[in-house]
Motif scaffolding. Structure first.
Motif, PDB file in Angstrom:
ATOM      1  N   PRO A 219     107.109  68.200  67.438  1.00  0.00           N
ATOM      2  CA  PRO A 219     108.209  67.272  67.167  1.00  0.00           C
ATOM      3  C   PRO A 219     108.042  66.623  65.795  1.00  0.00           C
ATOM      4  O   PRO A 219     106.952  66.661  65.222  1.00  0.00           O
ATOM      5  CB  PRO A 219     108.084  66.237  68.286  1.00  0.00           C
ATOM      6  CG  PRO A 219     106.754  66.425  68.892  1.00  0.00           C
ATOM      7  CD  PRO A 219     106.279  67.791  68.559  1.00  0.00           C
ATOM      8  N   ASN A 221     107.305  64.098  62.906  1.00  0.00           N
ATOM      9  CA  ASN A 221     106.378  62.990  62.806  1.00  0.00           C
ATOM     10  C   ASN A 221     105.116  63.178  63.644  1.00  0.00           C
ATOM     11  O   ASN A 221     104.452  62.212  63.979  1.00  0.00           O
ATOM     12  CB  ASN A 221     107.069  61.696  63.260  1.00  0.00           C
ATOM     13  CG  ASN A 221     106.922  60.639  62.207  1.00  0.00           C
ATOM     14  OD1 ASN A 221     106.386  60.915  61.135  1.00  0.00           O
ATOM     15  ND2 ASN A 221     107.386  59.437  62.492  1.00  0.00           N
ATOM     16  N   SER A 222     104.826  64.421  63.992  1.00  0.00           N
ATOM     17  CA  SER A 222     103.633  64.631  64.806  1.00  0.00           C
ATOM     18  C   SER A 222     102.418  64.917  63.947  1.00  0.00           C
ATOM     19  O   SER A 222     101.318  65.101  64.461  1.00  0.00           O
ATOM     20  CB  SER A 222     103.874  65.777  65.799  1.00  0.00           C
ATOM     21  OG  SER A 222     104.281  66.936  65.111  1.00  0.00           O
ATOM     22  N   GLY A 223     102.611  64.990  62.623  1.00  0.00           N
ATOM     23  CA  GLY A 223     101.465  65.151  61.726  1.00  0.00           C
ATOM     24  C   GLY A 223     101.320  66.558  61.164  1.00  0.00           C
ATOM     25  O   GLY A 223     100.263  66.916  60.645  1.00  0.00           O
ATOM     26  N   SER A 225     102.869  68.090  58.491  1.00  0.00           N
ATOM     27  CA  SER A 225     102.721  68.141  57.032  1.00  0.00           C
ATOM     28  C   SER A 225     101.355  67.630  56.603  1.00  0.00           C
ATOM     29  O   SER A 225     100.733  68.181  55.694  1.00  0.00           O
ATOM     30  CB  SER A 225     103.810  67.309  56.356  1.00  0.00           C
ATOM     31  OG  SER A 225     105.070  67.730  56.797  1.00  0.00           O
ATOM     32  N   SER A 226     100.895  66.597  57.283  1.00  0.00           N
ATOM     33  CA  SER A 226      99.577  66.051  56.926  1.00  0.00           C
ATOM     34  C   SER A 226      98.500  67.097  57.165  1.00  0.00           C
ATOM     35  O   SER A 226      97.566  67.233  56.370  1.00  0.00           O
ATOM     36  CB  SER A 226      99.261  64.810  57.764  1.00  0.00           C
ATOM     37  OG  SER A 226     100.308  63.871  57.644  1.00  0.00           O
ATOM     38  N   VAL A 239     104.709  64.445  52.791  1.00  0.00           N
ATOM     39  CA  VAL A 239     104.269  63.686  53.964  1.00  0.00           C
ATOM     40  C   VAL A 239     104.960  62.338  53.945  1.00  0.00           C
ATOM     41  O   VAL A 239     104.915  61.627  52.958  1.00  0.00           O
ATOM     42  CB  VAL A 239     102.748  63.482  53.950  1.00  0.00           C
ATOM     43  CG1 VAL A 239     102.308  62.710  55.168  1.00  0.00           C
ATOM     44  CG2 VAL A 239     102.049  64.817  53.876  1.00  0.00           C
ATOM     45  N   SER A 240     105.634  62.012  55.016  1.00  0.00           N
ATOM     46  CA  SER A 240     106.283  60.707  55.074  1.00  0.00           C
ATOM     47  C   SER A 240     106.433  60.330  56.544  1.00  0.00           C
ATOM     48  O   SER A 240     106.387  61.190  57.414  1.00  0.00           O
ATOM     49  CB  SER A 240     107.640  60.767  54.373  1.00  0.00           C
ATOM     50  OG  SER A 240     108.673  60.593  55.294  1.00  0.00           O
ATOM     51  N   THR A 246     110.592  67.197  56.322  1.00  0.00           N
ATOM     52  CA  THR A 246     110.378  68.592  55.962  1.00  0.00           C
ATOM     53  C   THR A 246     111.594  69.373  56.412  1.00  0.00           C
ATOM     54  O   THR A 246     111.738  69.698  57.562  1.00  0.00           O
ATOM     55  CB  THR A 246     109.115  69.144  56.648  1.00  0.00           C
ATOM     56  OG1 THR A 246     108.070  68.235  56.415  1.00  0.00           O
ATOM     57  CG2 THR A 246     108.744  70.490  56.093  1.00  0.00           C
ATOM     58  N   ARG A 318      96.473  63.166  65.283  1.00  0.00           N
ATOM     59  CA  ARG A 318      96.058  61.765  65.047  1.00  0.00           C
ATOM     60  C   ARG A 318      94.936  61.352  65.995  1.00  0.00           C
ATOM     61  O   ARG A 318      94.985  60.287  66.616  1.00  0.00           O
ATOM     62  CB  ARG A 318      97.258  60.826  65.178  1.00  0.00           C
ATOM     63  CG  ARG A 318      98.204  60.932  63.986  1.00  0.00           C
ATOM     64  CD  ARG A 318      99.309  59.911  64.036  1.00  0.00           C
ATOM     65  NE  ARG A 318     100.410  60.375  64.854  1.00  0.00           N
ATOM     66  CZ  ARG A 318     101.643  60.619  64.383  1.00  0.00           C
ATOM     67  NH1 ARG A 318     101.915  60.416  63.122  1.00  0.00           N
ATOM     68  NH2 ARG A 318     102.580  61.043  65.172  1.00  0.00           N
ATOM     69  N   ASP A 320      92.164  60.329  65.430  1.00  0.00           N
ATOM     70  CA  ASP A 320      91.450  59.098  65.041  1.00  0.00           C
ATOM     71  C   ASP A 320      92.034  57.866  65.714  1.00  0.00           C
ATOM     72  O   ASP A 320      91.379  56.828  65.812  1.00  0.00           O
ATOM     73  CB  ASP A 320      91.470  58.939  63.510  1.00  0.00           C
ATOM     74  CG  ASP A 320      92.870  59.035  62.930  1.00  0.00           C
ATOM     75  OD1 ASP A 320      93.291  58.098  62.244  1.00  0.00           O
ATOM     76  OD2 ASP A 320      93.559  60.052  63.185  1.00  0.00           O
ATOM     77  N   LEU A 321      93.281  57.963  66.192  1.00  0.00           N
ATOM     78  CA  LEU A 321      93.916  56.813  66.833  1.00  0.00           C
ATOM     79  C   LEU A 321      93.825  56.846  68.353  1.00  0.00           C
ATOM     80  O   LEU A 321      94.297  55.962  69.029  1.00  0.00           O
ATOM     81  CB  LEU A 321      95.401  56.744  66.437  1.00  0.00           C
ATOM     82  CG  LEU A 321      95.714  56.636  64.942  1.00  0.00           C
ATOM     83  CD1 LEU A 321      97.222  56.558  64.713  1.00  0.00           C
ATOM     84  CD2 LEU A 321      95.011  55.431  64.324  1.00  0.00           C
ATOM     85  N   SER A 332      92.286  65.341  63.510  1.00  0.00           N
ATOM     86  CA  SER A 332      92.783  64.247  62.674  1.00  0.00           C
ATOM     87  C   SER A 332      92.831  64.687  61.221  1.00  0.00           C
ATOM     88  O   SER A 332      91.810  65.057  60.647  1.00  0.00           O
ATOM     89  CB  SER A 332      91.888  63.009  62.801  1.00  0.00           C
ATOM     90  OG  SER A 332      92.222  62.099  61.770  1.00  0.00           O
ATOM     91  N   GLU A 334      93.570  62.669  59.009  1.00  0.00           N
ATOM     92  CA  GLU A 334      93.115  61.479  58.298  1.00  0.00           C
ATOM     93  C   GLU A 334      91.608  61.560  58.050  1.00  0.00           C
ATOM     94  O   GLU A 334      91.156  61.421  56.926  1.00  0.00           O
ATOM     95  CB  GLU A 334      93.460  60.246  59.158  1.00  0.00           C
ATOM     96  CG  GLU A 334      93.413  58.929  58.437  1.00  0.00           C
ATOM     97  CD  GLU A 334      94.539  58.767  57.411  1.00  0.00           C
ATOM     98  OE1 GLU A 334      95.614  59.365  57.594  1.00  0.00           O
ATOM     99  OE2 GLU A 334      94.314  58.049  56.416  1.00  0.00           O
TER     100      GLU A 334
END
Ligand code: GDP
Length: 422
Positions: A219, A221-223, A225-226, A239-240, A246, A318, A320-321, A332, A334
């Motif tokens: 979905p 915003n699931s990360g 692109s990061s 990344v935003s 994207t 994510r 790390d969260l 992660s 990040e």
């Protein structure tokens, strides 16, 4: 054929630049510039002279017709790799009335002179284009004639089977039992087995040659692109934290343990009212569906149900969260947690897909193998004369595979991707 020359090394500054001359009289032309070279395949250290002026100190070699790359007389001049030296030498050769070669023209001559077959040339083209270890290995096998050797064996079987069938046809005229000897069918079955093996191994070999595609899906915003940024260690995807940034498919090409892999960052998969975003999503789904592997990403470590195929990887992003990842691989972008594990897993899955790879990696080759294979179907059911015909059809397909007949159509296509000087 007329004399041609080309710079065989890439243009620009370097340690050496090689100029190759091919055709009848190549040695004499080179000798006009560097003086006598009595023996073939010996390197001579000489002054290269043009109109009485020393141009450079060079290494010069010549190869006799029949024992060179092109099959013609060939001379090679190894100059110092300075563009001005090359320019002067090129001008001197033009003044001597020699023509610059077209792209792939040396290889074309090698083919026309029977030094290489079509499958070897395709392998050589692949070798020149190879970027990863797996591509290099596959291309080298093809370029060194592995397929041609197999095809020779196959043809020998066809010829033997053909002879056995002919014998029974002759007997048939004399009203002697016209059974085709069992040995002929055994040969045909063994051949069909080998052809099938190569045909089945095509997609894997083609993937090695062209590279794999791995789609990152999930979905918005699931990360995704990061992750792709982290993988490629450069900012290729935007990344935003605004969902739907994207809009198209972003590709990052990488070398994963010798395999060429293109990572696809797909547009976030969700229903959208935005027309442009919808196009992006459709495209993303299509590419993801056809990819060799999908990495499903979401905070909860869930699959994208309609895109999931058996063997896909599911990661919880994510990490790390979050402490819990369930059965999914926690990653992660990040902190880098889990990223190496993910890459290792992707590599493992793709390597599994290469296990069945044969040596046939071009659609053209596959088509001929299928023709050769299909022609031999159900031969036991056929009248003797038709068995002979089937063997001939199969044999012609193998001839085309090696370019012994009907090669003209393919030559221009193949050589269009070759460099000048090859
Ligand atoms: P995409 O829409 O799926 O491509 O998601 P993005 O890569 O644009 O990421 C969405 C948001 O999550 C951005 O604000 C990222 O900075 C953030 N993000 C992505 N990966 C991680 C991660 O591993 N840890 C944390 N803390 N934030 C992340």
């Amino acid at each position: 054929m007329d004399l041609i020359f080309a710079e065989a090394t890439p243009p620009g500054r370097g340690g050496v630049s090689v100029i190759r001359i091919s055709g009848d009289g190549a040695r004499a032309i080179a000798e006009r510039m560097v003086g006598p070279m009595p023996k073939a395949r010996h390197a001579y250290f000489r002054n290269l002279v043009d109109r009485g002026e020393n141009i450079d100190q060079v290494l010069a070699i010549w190869f006799a017709a029949g024992s060179s790359f092109t099959g013609e007389e060939v001379a090679e001049l190894q100059l110092h790799g300075a563009p001005v030296v090359v320019r002067r030498t090129v001008r001197a050769l033009l003044d001597l009335g020699i023509r610059p070669a077209d792209a792939g023209e040396f290889t074309r001559r090698a083919f026309l002179n029977g030094r290489m077959d079509l499958a070897e040339i395709e392998g050589l083209g692949d070798l020149l284009a190879a970027e990863t270890e797996a591509q290099r290995k596959l291309a080298l096998r093809a370029a060194s004639g592995e397929l041609a050797q197999k095809a020779e064996t196959w043809r020998a079987w066809l010829i033997e089977a053909g002879a056995l069938v002919e014998v029974s046809v002759d007997f048939a005229d004399e009203e002697v039992p016209d059974d085709v000897p069992e040995r002929a069918f055994e040969l045909i079955e063994t051949l069909r087995g080998e052809l099938k093996h190569q045909i089945d191994g095509f997609s894997a070999a083609e993937r090695i040659r062209e590279g794999f595609e791995v789609a990152i899906v999930g979905p918005p915003n699931s990360g995704k692109s990061s992750l792709i940024n982290r993988l490629s260690k450069r900012d290729v995807a935007i990344v935003s934290d605004i969902a739907g940034t994207t809009r198209d498919v972003i590709e990052v090409r990488m070398d994963l343990g010798g395999l060429a892999v293109t990572m696809l960052d797909t547009a976030g998969l969700r229903e959208s009212r935005d027309a442009i975003e919808s196009i992006g999503i459709d495209r993303a789904r299509e590419r993801a569906r056809n990819a060799d592997l999908r990495v499903h990403m979401s905070d909860e470590g869930q699959r994208v149900p309609d895109l999931y195929q058996s063997g896909d990887i599911v990661v919880a992003s994510r990490a790390d969260l979050r402490a819990e990842a369930g059965t999914s691989l926690p990653v992660s972008s990040e902190t880098g947690q889990g990223v190496d594990d993910l890459l290792a897993l992707i590599q493992e899955k793709l390597t599994d897909q290469t296990a069945s790879a044969g040596i046939v990696s071009h659609e053209r080759q596959r088509t001929e193998l299928i023709t050769a294979f299909d022609a031999l179907a159900d031969v036991r059911e056929l009248p003797v004369e038709l068995v002979s015909e089937s063997l001939r059809v199969s044999n012609s397909a193998l001839d085309r595979l090696l370019g012994r007949i009907d090669a003209e159509d393919y030559l221009d296509l193949i050589f269009s991707s070759f460099c000048i000087g090859k």
